[in-house]
Each structure stands twice: as structure tokens, then as C-alpha cells.
Design an enzyme around this catalytic site. Structure first.
Site, PDB file in Angstrom:
ATOM      1  N   GLY A  16       0.842  -1.193   0.000  1.00 26.31           N
ATOM      2  CA  GLY A  16       0.000   0.000   0.000  1.00 26.31           C
ATOM      3  C   GLY A  16       0.874   1.238   0.000  1.00 26.31           C
ATOM      4  N   GLY A  19      -0.480   4.801  -0.888  1.00 26.39           N
ATOM      5  CA  GLY A  19      -1.598   5.331  -0.119  1.00 26.39           C
ATOM      6  C   GLY A  19      -1.118   6.359   0.892  1.00 26.39           C
ATOM      7  NE  ARG A  20      -5.939   9.200   2.398  1.00 25.24           N
ATOM      8  CZ  ARG A  20      -7.211   9.434   2.693  1.00 25.24           C
ATOM      9  NH1 ARG A  20      -7.610  10.666   2.963  1.00 25.24           N
ATOM     10  NH2 ARG A  20      -8.090   8.458   2.716  1.00 25.24           N
ATOM     11  CB  THR A 119      -8.824  -2.138  10.744  1.00 20.84           C
ATOM     12  OG1 THR A 119      -9.402  -1.155   9.879  1.00 20.84           O
ATOM     13  CG2 THR A 119      -7.865  -1.450  11.690  1.00 20.84           C
ATOM     14  CG  HIS A 173     -11.703   6.593  11.171  1.00 19.45           C
ATOM     15  ND1 HIS A 173     -12.243   6.106  12.341  1.00 19.45           N
ATOM     16  CD2 HIS A 173     -10.367   6.326  11.238  1.00 19.45           C
ATOM     17  CE1 HIS A 173     -11.281   5.561  13.073  1.00 19.45           C
ATOM     18  NE2 HIS A 173     -10.142   5.679  12.431  1.00 19.45           N
ATOM     19  CE  LYS A 177     -11.493   2.641  10.051  1.00 18.61           C
ATOM     20  NZ  LYS A 177     -10.281   1.887   9.661  1.00 18.61           N
ATOM     21  CB  THR A 184      -8.862   1.921  16.864  1.00 15.08           C
ATOM     22  OG1 THR A 184      -7.731   1.883  15.993  1.00 15.08           O
ATOM     23  CG2 THR A 184      -8.473   2.596  18.162  1.00 15.08           C
TER      24      THR A 184
END
Length: 284
Positions: A16, A19-20, A119, A173, A177, A184
């Protein structure tokens, strides 16, 4: 992978990579004296073969982007095959819930230590990966949140749960997402539930005129709420209620750089583990 790895540094692959979160990890790895970036995996169309540093505006890093995860894992594994226990490569994964299980299992199969920030793993998948990693003697870590501040919030929530019977959790978020609730938030609820108690005993016969408006309910009675909006990064609030008072714990991530000390800590410690662990608190 075009640069010859240096034996005395930790060899790191980032899945990834464009990605950010992946970009932040690459910046952190490149800036760490004891780490060396040796692989960048990403499936963004048109980026195959591009130098990952140039793609991210970091200058030439001599590491080409590849979409071939298994090929990359095989190459870095072979480069370290004679180094012995505790000297393997590490894969940091910030990809997508739909591929994280397969990515983690592939890393373990190739002897590469996974550090998973993505996640969305189910409890059954997590259990399977823990068994597989133990049999393979390849340590790894699944980390729902790399923030030390979040670990402190989770510990405070678990402590407060001893004294309050009513509690609800809200996580907020960005709107890109993919999974809800966040890993979390689930982890926080799990820590609160270790007491074995039931939360939020019913005092009225509730009904929802709009389904889901009261959030998701866990078997313990804890309610979890998810918000998704542009402009948010990652935020979590745990609110406890009792007659005459409320007690609120909140953590706000302002910038993704907040996660990087935790990511680097995991990279440095994961190779000493004998199996897969769950949660940053297991490595602190």
C-alpha cells in the site's frame, strides 16, 4: 527492488506504498538509520516500475513500485535466507480489508514478519493467522492503532469500565475508510469487556424509527457508533454515564505522522516475536 540491501539494517517492505498511510511509512523508514526500504507494493494503475520515491516526491530511492506482492516477498526473503532467526525482513501493510488476510498469510509463508495496520480482519481470520505464524515461527503484529495516545485511552477505558455500567463508543474517520466500526474501536470495546460484565442494562423498551440510529450492539451491551466525513483523520470517544455525571475519554489524530513512532517501534521489535500478537500494548 533495485538497491542491494545492507545487512546491518532492518529490511522493510511497504504494502500500500502509494496510499496516505503507506507514504508516511516510507518517509519514516527512509528517515530511520536502522531501516532500509527494500520493497514497495501497490496496485495503483500505471505505477508499476516507477521509483516509489519519485512517485511520492521524495527523490530517487532506487526502489521500484510493484504489484506483485508474492514476487516481492520471495525476493526479500531470499536475500536474507542465510541470516538466521531474528534477521528477517518486515512487511508493513496499509492496504484494504479485502486483501489484508491474504497479504498477511503470504508474508508469514515467505518468512517475512508482518506488521499489519490495515483493519478488517475477522476474529476467525486473526486466530487462523496466529496459529499459522506460531507453526511457522514467524512473529508478526496486527495493530489496530499505532498511536501511543490511543493505547493510553484504551487502558483508561478498561479501568473506567470497572466503575460504570453504562458506556458507548464513537469513532470518527475520513470518508475513504472502508470498514466500520474501526478496528481500534473494536479493540477498545474488547479491553473493556475483559471484566466479563454486561453494560447498558435496559431501562425502557427502546425502538428505532430509523434502523441503526442507536449504533451497533455487541453481546456485552456496549454500543459502537461510526461517523465518516471528509476533513476527519481518526478520532475516538468513549463516554461513560452514571446518575448525575458523565466521564468522557477522547483521542484525536491530527496528522498521520502521529502513527510513525509506533510503526517504527513495531518494525524494530516484531522480529523477536515467536507468533502473531494483537495490539500495540503487546509491544510497549
Amino acid at each position: 527492488m533495485t538497491e542491494a540491501p545492507t545487512a546491518d539494517r532492518i529490511h522493510v517492505v511497504v504494502a500500500g506504498a502509494l496510499g496516505r498511510m503507506g507514504a508516511e511509512v516510507i518517509k519514516a523508514v527512509v528517515g530511520a538509520e536502522d531501516c532500509q526500504l527494500v520493497g514497495a507494493i501497490d496496485t495503483t494503475p500505471g505505477k508499476e516500475g516507477v521509483d516509489v520515491g519519485e512517485a511520492l516526491g521524495l527523490g530517487v530511492l532506487n526502489v521500484a513500485v510493484t504489484a506483485d506482492l508474492e514476487g516481492c516477498l520471495c525476493a526479500v526473503s531470499q536475500a536474507l535466507r542465510d541470516k538466521g532467526p531474528g534477521a528477517g525482513a518486515v512487511m508493513v501493510d496499509f492496504t484494504h480489508p479485502s486483501v489484508v488476510y491474504a497479504n498477511t498469510r503470504a508474508a508469514i509463508a515467505y518468512g517475512v514478519h508482518p506488521v499489519i495496520g490495515t483493519t478488517g480482519l475477522s476474529p476467525e481470520q486473526l486466530q487462523d493467522l496466529q496459529v499459522f505464524s506460531e507453526k511457522a515461527s514467524v512473529g508478526g503484529a496486527v495493530i489496530p492503532n499505532f498511536s501511543v495516545g490511543m493505547v493510553l485511552l484504551q487502558q483508561a477505558s478498561a479501568a473506567a469500565a470497572r466503575f460504570y455500567d453504562h458506556a458507548e463508543l464513537t469513532e470518527l474517520h475520513h470518508n475513504r475508510k472502508a470498514d466500520a466500526p474501526s478496528g481500534t474501536c473494536i479493540k477498545t470495546a474488547e479491553l473493556m469487556e475483559e471484566l466479563g460484565k454486561t453494560f447498558n442494562p435496559a431501562e425502557v423498551d427502546e425502538h428505532e424509527s430509523l434502523e441503526g440510529s442507536r449504533g451497533g450492539v455487541r453481546p456485552s451491551g456496549l454500543r459502537l457508533h461510526s461517523l465518516r466525513l471528509p476533513g476527519l483523520v481518526a478520532h475516538q470517544e468513549v463516554m461513560f454515564g452514571a446518575p448525575g455525571e458523565t466521564y468522557t475519554l477522547r483521542h484525536d489524530t491530527i496528522d498521520r505522522s502521529a502513527y510513525m513512532p509506533g510503526v517504527l517501534l513495531c518494525i524494530r521489535k516484531v522480529r523477536q516475536l515467536g507468533a502473531l500478537v494483537y495490539g500495540l500494548e503487546r509491544l510497549l
